[in-house]
Design a protein around this motif. Structure first.
Motif, PDB file in Angstrom:
ATOM      1  N   GLY A   1     -46.703  11.128  -8.526  1.00 32.11           N
ATOM      2  CA  GLY A   1     -46.984  12.543  -8.266  1.00 32.11           C
ATOM      3  C   GLY A   1     -46.819  12.881  -6.802  1.00 32.11           C
ATOM      4  O   GLY A   1     -46.542  12.009  -5.965  1.00 32.11           O
ATOM      5  N   GLY A   2     -47.015  14.144  -6.492  1.00 26.75           N
ATOM      6  CA  GLY A   2     -46.792  14.622  -5.135  1.00 26.75           C
ATOM      7  C   GLY A   2     -47.678  13.929  -4.117  1.00 26.75           C
ATOM      8  O   GLY A   2     -47.228  13.567  -3.025  1.00 26.75           O
ATOM      9  N   THR A   3     -48.934  13.754  -4.461  1.00 32.01           N
ATOM     10  CA  THR A   3     -49.838  13.126  -3.508  1.00 32.01           C
ATOM     11  C   THR A   3     -49.342  11.736  -3.136  1.00 32.01           C
ATOM     12  O   THR A   3     -49.304  11.367  -1.955  1.00 32.01           O
ATOM     13  CB  THR A   3     -51.265  13.056  -4.092  1.00 32.01           C
ATOM     14  OG1 THR A   3     -51.704  14.393  -4.351  1.00 32.01           O
ATOM     15  CG2 THR A   3     -52.225  12.364  -3.144  1.00 32.01           C
TER      16      THR A   3
ATOM     17  N   HIS B   1     -49.990  20.834   2.428  1.00 26.82           N
ATOM     18  CA  HIS B   1     -50.845  20.405   1.312  1.00 26.82           C
ATOM     19  C   HIS B   1     -51.911  19.405   1.784  1.00 26.82           C
ATOM     20  O   HIS B   1     -51.656  18.582   2.668  1.00 26.82           O
ATOM     21  CB  HIS B   1     -50.001  19.774   0.216  1.00 26.82           C
ATOM     22  CG  HIS B   1     -50.725  19.629  -1.087  1.00 26.82           C
ATOM     23  ND1 HIS B   1     -51.569  18.583  -1.352  1.00 26.82           N
ATOM     24  CD2 HIS B   1     -50.744  20.417  -2.189  1.00 26.82           C
ATOM     25  CE1 HIS B   1     -52.077  18.724  -2.564  1.00 26.82           C
ATOM     26  NE2 HIS B   1     -51.586  19.827  -3.100  1.00 26.82           N
TER      27      HIS B   1
ATOM     28  N   SER C   1     -41.948  24.901  -0.581  1.00 25.86           N
ATOM     29  CA  SER C   1     -42.747  25.909   0.096  1.00 25.86           C
ATOM     30  C   SER C   1     -44.167  25.383   0.279  1.00 25.86           C
ATOM     31  O   SER C   1     -44.563  24.444  -0.396  1.00 25.86           O
ATOM     32  CB  SER C   1     -42.821  27.175  -0.777  1.00 25.86           C
ATOM     33  OG  SER C   1     -41.586  27.493  -1.352  1.00 25.86           O
TER      34      SER C   1
ATOM     35  N   TYR D   1     -47.946  25.479  -0.527  1.00 26.14           N
ATOM     36  CA  TYR D   1     -48.632  25.886  -1.756  1.00 26.14           C
ATOM     37  C   TYR D   1     -49.511  27.129  -1.570  1.00 26.14           C
ATOM     38  O   TYR D   1     -49.411  28.068  -2.370  1.00 26.14           O
ATOM     39  CB  TYR D   1     -49.452  24.708  -2.303  1.00 26.14           C
ATOM     40  CG  TYR D   1     -50.105  25.003  -3.627  1.00 26.14           C
ATOM     41  CD1 TYR D   1     -49.423  24.762  -4.817  1.00 26.14           C
ATOM     42  CD2 TYR D   1     -51.379  25.550  -3.699  1.00 26.14           C
ATOM     43  CE1 TYR D   1     -49.999  25.055  -6.043  1.00 26.14           C
ATOM     44  CE2 TYR D   1     -51.960  25.840  -4.920  1.00 26.14           C
ATOM     45  CZ  TYR D   1     -51.273  25.596  -6.087  1.00 26.14           C
ATOM     46  OH  TYR D   1     -51.852  25.890  -7.286  1.00 26.14           O
TER      47      TYR D   1
ATOM     48  N   ASP E   1     -42.116  18.490   2.807  1.00 30.91           N
ATOM     49  CA  ASP E   1     -42.851  18.445   1.554  1.00 30.91           C
ATOM     50  C   ASP E   1     -42.298  19.524   0.636  1.00 30.91           C
ATOM     51  O   ASP E   1     -42.674  20.689   0.720  1.00 30.91           O
ATOM     52  CB  ASP E   1     -44.352  18.651   1.798  1.00 30.91           C
ATOM     53  CG  ASP E   1     -45.124  18.648   0.483  1.00 30.91           C
ATOM     54  OD1 ASP E   1     -44.510  18.300  -0.553  1.00 30.91           O
ATOM     55  OD2 ASP E   1     -46.318  18.981   0.497  1.00 30.91           O
TER      56      ASP E   1
ATOM     57  N   CYS F   1     -42.532  19.141  -2.625  1.00 28.18           N
ATOM     58  CA  CYS F   1     -43.144  18.806  -3.913  1.00 28.18           C
ATOM     59  C   CYS F   1     -43.042  19.999  -4.845  1.00 28.18           C
ATOM     60  O   CYS F   1     -42.710  19.875  -6.013  1.00 28.18           O
ATOM     61  CB  CYS F   1     -44.613  18.424  -3.721  1.00 28.18           C
ATOM     62  SG  CYS F   1     -44.804  16.735  -3.127  1.00 28.18           S
ATOM     63  N   LEU F   2     -43.314  21.172  -4.292  1.00 22.18           N
ATOM     64  CA  LEU F   2     -43.258  22.360  -5.122  1.00 22.18           C
ATOM     65  C   LEU F   2     -41.851  22.957  -5.183  1.00 22.18           C
ATOM     66  O   LEU F   2     -41.334  23.281  -6.246  1.00 22.18           O
ATOM     67  CB  LEU F   2     -44.243  23.411  -4.599  1.00 22.18           C
ATOM     68  CG  LEU F   2     -44.448  24.454  -5.684  1.00 22.18           C
ATOM     69  CD1 LEU F   2     -45.893  24.610  -6.012  1.00 22.18           C
ATOM     70  CD2 LEU F   2     -43.779  25.749  -5.350  1.00 22.18           C
TER      71      LEU F   2
ATOM     72  N   ASP G   1     -41.525  17.081  -6.696  1.00 21.95           N
ATOM     73  CA  ASP G   1     -42.241  16.723  -7.930  1.00 21.95           C
ATOM     74  C   ASP G   1     -41.444  17.105  -9.176  1.00 21.95           C
ATOM     75  O   ASP G   1     -41.118  18.278  -9.374  1.00 21.95           O
ATOM     76  CB  ASP G   1     -43.591  17.433  -7.990  1.00 21.95           C
ATOM     77  CG  ASP G   1     -44.596  16.889  -6.977  1.00 21.95           C
ATOM     78  OD1 ASP G   1     -44.272  15.885  -6.300  1.00 21.95           O
ATOM     79  OD2 ASP G   1     -45.691  17.462  -6.882  1.00 21.95           O
TER      80      ASP G   1
ATOM     81  N   HIS H   1     -42.859  16.798 -12.043  1.00 23.46           N
ATOM     82  CA  HIS H   1     -43.850  17.389 -12.953  1.00 23.46           C
ATOM     83  C   HIS H   1     -44.243  18.814 -12.552  1.00 23.46           C
ATOM     84  O   HIS H   1     -45.173  19.379 -13.101  1.00 23.46           O
ATOM     85  CB  HIS H   1     -45.064  16.475 -13.151  1.00 23.46           C
ATOM     86  CG  HIS H   1     -45.902  16.209 -11.931  1.00 23.46           C
ATOM     87  ND1 HIS H   1     -46.671  15.075 -11.818  1.00 23.46           N
ATOM     88  CD2 HIS H   1     -46.115  16.905 -10.791  1.00 23.46           C
ATOM     89  CE1 HIS H   1     -47.324  15.112 -10.667  1.00 23.46           C
ATOM     90  NE2 HIS H   1     -47.000  16.198 -10.032  1.00 23.46           N
ATOM     91  N   LYS H   2     -43.507  19.387 -11.622  1.00 20.42           N
ATOM     92  CA  LYS H   2     -43.642  20.821 -11.361  1.00 20.42           C
ATOM     93  C   LYS H   2     -42.378  21.499 -11.896  1.00 20.42           C
ATOM     94  O   LYS H   2     -42.244  21.647 -13.094  1.00 20.42           O
ATOM     95  CB  LYS H   2     -43.890  21.074  -9.880  1.00 20.42           C
ATOM     96  CG  LYS H   2     -45.316  20.627  -9.511  1.00 20.42           C
ATOM     97  CD  LYS H   2     -45.670  20.819  -8.069  1.00 20.42           C
ATOM     98  CE  LYS H   2     -47.102  20.336  -7.845  1.00 20.42           C
ATOM     99  NZ  LYS H   2     -47.353  20.024  -6.426  1.00 20.42           N
TER     100      LYS H   2
HETATM  101  C1  LIG Z   1     -48.491  19.907  -5.804  1.00 19.12           C
HETATM  102  C2  LIG Z   1     -48.208  19.692  -4.384  1.00 19.12           C
HETATM  103  C3  LIG Z   1     -48.496  18.476  -3.751  1.00 19.12           C
HETATM  104  C4  LIG Z   1     -49.310  17.377  -4.397  1.00 19.12           C
HETATM  105  O1  LIG Z   1     -48.818  17.028  -5.614  1.00 19.12           O
HETATM  106  P1  LIG Z   1     -49.663  16.404  -6.796  1.00 19.12           P
HETATM  107  O2  LIG Z   1     -48.585  16.150  -7.786  1.00 19.12           O
HETATM  108  O3  LIG Z   1     -50.655  17.412  -7.254  1.00 19.12           O
HETATM  109  O4  LIG Z   1     -50.295  15.151  -6.330  1.00 19.12           O
HETATM  110  C5  LIG Z   1     -48.088  18.321  -2.440  1.00 19.12           C
HETATM  111  N1  LIG Z   1     -47.462  19.311  -1.791  1.00 19.12           N
HETATM  112  C6  LIG Z   1     -47.199  20.506  -2.363  1.00 19.12           C
HETATM  113  C7  LIG Z   1     -46.511  21.569  -1.573  1.00 19.12           C
HETATM  114  C8  LIG Z   1     -47.567  20.740  -3.681  1.00 19.12           C
HETATM  115  O5  LIG Z   1     -47.322  21.926  -4.248  1.00 19.12           O
END
Ligand SMILES: *Cc1c(COP(=O)(O)O)cnc(C)c1O
Length: 524
Positions: free
Chosen positions: A125-127, A158, A205, A207, A235, A237-238, A267, A269-270
């Motif tokens: 995951g993102g974390t 984040h 972006s 969050y 980052d 992730c999103l 991510d 999973h997003k």
């Molecule tokens: C969701 C998110 C994370 C963390 O991701 P997880 O999958 O919830 O661990 C990190 N950075 C951004 C910008 C995010 O949106």
């Protein structure tokens, strides 16, 4: 020589028919599944678009069916060892290559003379991706844990980076942003870079605000004035799987086509529309890519090599994510993102017309942050947390975000909406709910903290109690306070009172409070 087909347990007389334990387990298993179904029925719906955070719904049932089938095929594999389970290397490799292409990391996209190939690792995951990026940066910088190595980022980055600093013995240096826009000035970010800096982080972006940080300017500043070992992590992730497909394209200003960007997280999973449990960390060059791995042969067991934090790990989430990526392709992804963009546009337009609320003007992307409109009088203002609770009571879940204190002036209390493809079908319903909810709370005073905290807050304000006193309270006392709030408020108090308490307490005390809150929920 005859070769017997393997016994699949599904036909003929085999252990399945003769082992009495099978029947027992089947009976109890059915009962457990019934319980699970009932429990899940009381959750908010993970599909259908009425929950505007946490879940990312493509709106295509086929995508979810495909993910479940792919996960089923991967069932039982231990991703710990790709030398034994060859499918792990192939699936992970497929994901990494696809995301690298989307994020401009292929050889043809990279600047002339850059021979640092982009490598990647699939994480849970993102974390985890963010923590590993920080670990790699610490290792590349040659800093020992606890020796003051820093992660420099806008305060809007984040929370995973604050967590990384906590876990890795690094220091998080948050750079303040413009309170009105949530934007960081590249010069401010660069001014915080010094000889302790291991990593600079930008978001694409962010969050809480939807802002895309000025990656190009930060990259140029780092290039011109700073140690090349300092990493620049984006980052995404999103944004990683949605911005590159946004109508008009919002990619090249923050992705791997910028030479100085050393790593990116994205991510699956997003906006990869995969089940929870899959993200990618891409890194430039083999050194940085391998710097966060752990390996040892110094124990009596098998040789250990862990590219991520876990040991044994499932292939299920990655297999599902891979299958969804394959099935969607560029055209499918573009169409889903186009739906997301249309829905976002309509919601921004509709929400902007609601008296008393203001939509934060942000960069292209699927995030909306709503605050109280400071331009109208108290009698017409809508508090975003009261509004969020009212939306929730009407079946649309939006996410309340507390105000954030900084010296340049606080980022105001806000509510967050994550828009997904399925949202397009619901924009009218969401706007109806949003208007009715605003109507219900317009002109109401700001939410007050739960009564159970009143004494503490009064004592804090009066100086009779210091934050250190609160941090020194025994855990059982904090627990009792929070459990009282949980029991007292029932379902209808909403989240606004808790957020009001968080906004008034020092951040470390607030952290302790939410820890107790979650623990009480889990114990409940
Ligand atoms: C969701 C998110 C994370 C963390 O991701 P997880 O999958 O919830 O661990 C990190 N950075 C951004 C910008 C995010 O949106």
């Amino acid at each position: 020589m005859t070769v017997e087909p393997p016994d699949t347990g599904s036909s003929g007389a085999g252990p399945a028919d003769t082992d009495p334990l099978e029947a027992l387990v089947a009976r109890r298993g059915d009962a457990a599944l019934e319980t699970l179904a009932a429990l899940r029925a009381s959750d908010p719906p993970t599909t259908g678009g009425r929950v505007l955070s946490y879940v990312y719904d493509s709106g295509l049932e086929g995508v979810d069916r495909l993910a479940v089938r792919a996960a089923g095929l991967a069932h039982g594999v231990n991703g710990l060892d790709p030398t034994v389970f060859g499918s792990v290397a192939r699936i992970h490799g497929g994901i990494v290559r696809r995301v690298r292409t989307i994020l401009g990391g292929d050889a043809g996209d990279r600047p002339e003379g850059d021979d640092d190939e982009v490598h990647g690792v699939v994480t849970s995951g993102g974390t985890e991706s963010c923590v590993l990026a920080c670990l790699a940066a610490r290792e590349v910088s040659g800093r020992a844990p606890g020796s003051g190595g820093t992660i420099v980022a806008p305060v809007t980055v984040h929370a995973a980076f604050r967590k990384a600093a906590h876990i890795l013995g690094m220091r998080f240096v948050g750079v303040e942003v413009d309170p009105a826009t949530g934007r960081v000035d590249a010069a401010d970010l660069l001014a915080a870079v010094d000889h302790d800096t291991c990593l600079v982080v930008c978001s694409a972006s962010s969050y809480p605000t939807g802002v895309i940080d000025p990656v190009e300017q930060v990259a140029a500043g780092l290039d011109a004035h700073h140690d090349p070992r300092i990493g620049l992590h984006v980052d995404a992730c999103l944004g990683g799987l949605v911005l590159p497909f946004w109508p008009g394209g919002v990619g090249s200003t923050w992705d791997l086509r910028i030479d100085r960007v050393t790593s990116i997280s994205a991510d699956l999973h997003k906006y990869g529309f995969a089940p929870k449990g899959t993200s990618v960390l891409l890194s430039r060059g083999r050194v940085r890519h391998r710097a966060s791995w752990f390996s040892t042969v110094d124990w009596p067991g098998y040789p250990v090599v862990n590219p991520t934090l876990s040991g044994s790990k499932p292939l299920e989430p990655a297999a599902a994510a891979w299958a969804v990526l394959e099935a969607l392709g560029d055209d499918g992804q573009s169409e889903l993102v186009a739906r997301t963009a249309r829905a976002t546009g309509r919601l921004v337009e509709g929400l902007s017309r609601i008296e008393g609320l203001r939509v934060i003007d942000s960069d292209p992307g699927p995030l909306i942050a709503v605050v109280a409109d400071g331009a109208v009088g108290d009698a017409r203002r809508v508090h975003p947390h009261l509004w969020a609770d009212e939306c929730g009571r009407r079946g649309i879940a939006v996410q309340a975000q507390p105000a954030y204190r900084q010296e340049r002036g606080a980022l105001p209390s806000s509510s967050h909406l994550t828009i997904t493809p399925v949202t397009e079908r619901l924009t009218d319903e969401i706007l109806d709910v949003a208007r009715a909810a605003a109507e219900a709370v317009r002109g109401m005073p700001d939410p007050a903290p739960p009564a159970a905290f009143a004494d503490v807050l009064v004592a804090l304000d009066a100086g009779a109690l210091s934050p250190d006193d609160l941090l020194a309270l025994p855990e059982d006392e904090v627990h009792a306070m929070v459990a009282g709030v949980l029991a007292g408020d029932g379902d209808d108090g909403g989240m606004a009172p808790l957020l009001a308490a968080i906004e008034r307490l020092p951040a470390e005390v607030g952290a302790r409070l939410v820890r107790a809150y979650l623990a009480a929920v889990m114990e409940g």
